[in-house]
Design a protein around this motif. Structure first.
Motif, short mmCIF file in Angstrom:
data_model
loop_
_atom_site.label_atom_id
_atom_site.label_comp_id
_atom_site.label_asym_id
_atom_site.label_seq_id
_atom_site.Cartn_x
_atom_site.Cartn_y
_atom_site.Cartn_z
N THR A 166 1.26 9.43 -5.35
CA THR A 166 1.85 10.69 -5.22
C THR A 166 2.89 11.49 -6.10
N GLU A 207 0.60 4.30 -2.99
CA GLU A 207 0.60 6.09 -2.01
C GLU A 207 1.92 6.49 -3.08
N ARG A 248 0.65 -0.92 -0.09
CA ARG A 248 0.18 0.07 0.38
C ARG A 248 0.69 1.20 -0.15
N THR A 249 1.93 1.47 0.61
CA THR A 249 2.94 2.08 1.17
C THR A 249 3.45 2.55 -0.18
#
Length: 126
Positions: A59, A55, A51-52
């Motif tokens: 971004t 993201e 998930r990181t």
């Protein structure tokens, strides 16, 4: 007196490069897309959660789209200046639309999350 390491030889960890990085360093500098892919692979190897990593990709998609709109000539990481980052913060706080609304400007929390990722990216990559 400083404690000496028992390890002999030259430290090479900081000098290692991926093959793609070596090619881009021969040119003007590192392209933003190439640097991001290296950053993304390094974070994956460090064990960041999926998930990181997702993201991070989102971004950078926002940041790259901002650069394409406002600064289409920028292709290399060494061309990104503090002034451009400040302009991006202004863009996020005043011009960017919030998710599923017509309200202009993102929340300070969202802006800080996006900036945190950019800080890590430029700190590691440059």
């Amino acid at each position: 007196m400083a404690k000496q390491s028992k390890r002999k030889g030259k430290s090479t960890v900081g000098n290692r490069l991926f093959i793609e990085e070596e090619k881009t360093q021969m040119d003007h500098g590192k392209t933003l897309g190439g640097m991001f892919e290296t950053f993304f692979r390094a974070n994956g190897l460090e064990g960041l959660r999926p998930r990181t990593l997702k993201e991070h990709r989102v971004t950078f998609k926002y940041f790259f789209s901002f650069l394409e709109k406002k600064y289409p000539d920028i292709k290399y990481a060494d061309e990104v200046t503090t002034e451009i980052i400040r302009d991006y913060v202004y863009y996020m706080s005043k011009e960017s639309c919030q998710f599923k609304t017509d309200k202009k400007g993102l929340s300070p929390f969202t802006i800080n999350i996006r900036l945190r990722t950019l800080k890590c990216f430029f700190k590691i990559s440059l």
